[in-house]
Write a protein that holds these residues in place. Structure first.
Motif, PDB file in Angstrom:
ATOM      1  N   HIS A 164       0.857  -1.173   0.000  1.00 50.03           N
ATOM      2  CA  HIS A 164       0.000   0.000   0.000  1.00 50.03           C
ATOM      3  C   HIS A 164       0.900   1.232   0.000  1.00 50.03           C
ATOM      4  O   HIS A 164       2.000   1.195   0.574  1.00 50.03           O
ATOM      5  CB  HIS A 164      -0.875  -0.026   1.263  1.00 50.03           C
ATOM      6  CG  HIS A 164      -1.894   1.043   1.307  1.00 50.03           C
ATOM      7  ND1 HIS A 164      -1.597   2.326   1.731  1.00 50.03           N
ATOM      8  CD2 HIS A 164      -3.206   1.044   0.980  1.00 50.03           C
ATOM      9  CE1 HIS A 164      -2.683   3.061   1.682  1.00 50.03           C
ATOM     10  NE2 HIS A 164      -3.685   2.306   1.225  1.00 50.03           N
ATOM     11  N   ASP A 218       0.957   3.728   1.802  1.00 51.44           N
ATOM     12  CA  ASP A 218       1.288   4.147   3.169  1.00 51.44           C
ATOM     13  C   ASP A 218       2.152   3.135   3.924  1.00 51.44           C
ATOM     14  O   ASP A 218       2.520   3.386   5.079  1.00 51.44           O
ATOM     15  CB  ASP A 218       0.014   4.383   3.979  1.00 51.44           C
ATOM     16  CG  ASP A 218      -0.795   5.560   3.470  1.00 51.44           C
ATOM     17  OD1 ASP A 218      -0.196   6.461   2.827  1.00 51.44           O
ATOM     18  OD2 ASP A 218      -2.019   5.573   3.700  1.00 51.44           O
ATOM     19  N   SER A 241       5.508   4.418   5.554  1.00 56.78           N
ATOM     20  CA  SER A 241       5.350   5.294   6.721  1.00 56.78           C
ATOM     21  C   SER A 241       4.798   4.520   7.917  1.00 56.78           C
ATOM     22  O   SER A 241       5.137   4.831   9.064  1.00 56.78           O
ATOM     23  CB  SER A 241       4.482   6.501   6.394  1.00 56.78           C
ATOM     24  OG  SER A 241       3.190   6.106   6.017  1.00 56.78           O
ATOM     25  N   ILE A 242       3.982   3.521   7.670  1.00 59.98           N
ATOM     26  CA  ILE A 242       3.483   2.684   8.771  1.00 59.98           C
ATOM     27  C   ILE A 242       4.637   1.908   9.387  1.00 59.98           C
ATOM     28  O   ILE A 242       4.781   1.836  10.611  1.00 59.98           O
ATOM     29  CB  ILE A 242       2.352   1.751   8.284  1.00 59.98           C
ATOM     30  CG1 ILE A 242       1.124   2.572   7.902  1.00 59.98           C
ATOM     31  CG2 ILE A 242       2.015   0.700   9.345  1.00 59.98           C
ATOM     32  CD1 ILE A 242       0.059   1.795   7.149  1.00 59.98           C
TER      33      ILE A 242
END
Length: 152
Positions: free
Chosen positions: A63, A65, A68-69
């Motif tokens: 994904h 994101d 950053s996760i």
């Protein structure tokens, strides 16, 4: 490469399309203040209970994101919310793209003053990455079939 580096905090975290270097990642967390350093490597294997037949390769997708996760997980454990007292230095990188059997899919390195903390934090970071980071893999088999793992 989608790796976030923050050397002043001894944190390297993110995703990479390039082969992972476990020794370099461990070196990035070592410090004269840390008496323990260890590295977990997740290696692509040739079998999986969900695959029919011999696994020949994996293709990881993430994904937007996901990086950053993953960085947030590393930061959470580095800050000390889940870490024991004392300095904890962490680096974690997950591969994306096509990987062959034997390639490194995940590398997590941790350094701390004492070995118990390093082991505890490393395991927690690996488990949190597996549970929280939206990364999916497509397993290719010798028979030419494929199977997705981890799709929502």
């Amino acid at each position: 490469m989608h790796v976030t580096e923050q050397t002043e905090r001894a944190m390297v975290a993110g995703l990479s399309e390039r082969p992972l270097d476990a020794a370099a990642l461990e070196q990035s967390v070592t410090s004269p203040r840390c008496g323990a350093a260890l590295t977990f490597t997740g290696v692509v294997r040739n079998h999986d209970p969900e695959a029919t037949g011999t696994v020949t390769s994996l293709e990881y997708s993430a994904h937007p994101d996901a990086g950053s996760i993953l960085a947030g997980i590393v930061e959470r454990h580095r800050r000390g919310d889940a870490a024991p007292a004392g300095e904890v230095r962490i680096a974690a990188v997950h591969r994306i793209g096509l990987l062959d059997v034997g390639d490194l899919a995940l590398v997590v390195s941790v350094a701390s003053a004492h070995r118990a903390a390093a082991f505890e934090v490393c395991r927690a970071v690996v488990e949190d990455i597996k549970a929280e980071v939206p990364i999916w893999k497509k397993q290719q088999t010798a028979a030419g079939t494929s199977h997705w793992v981890g799709l929502p």
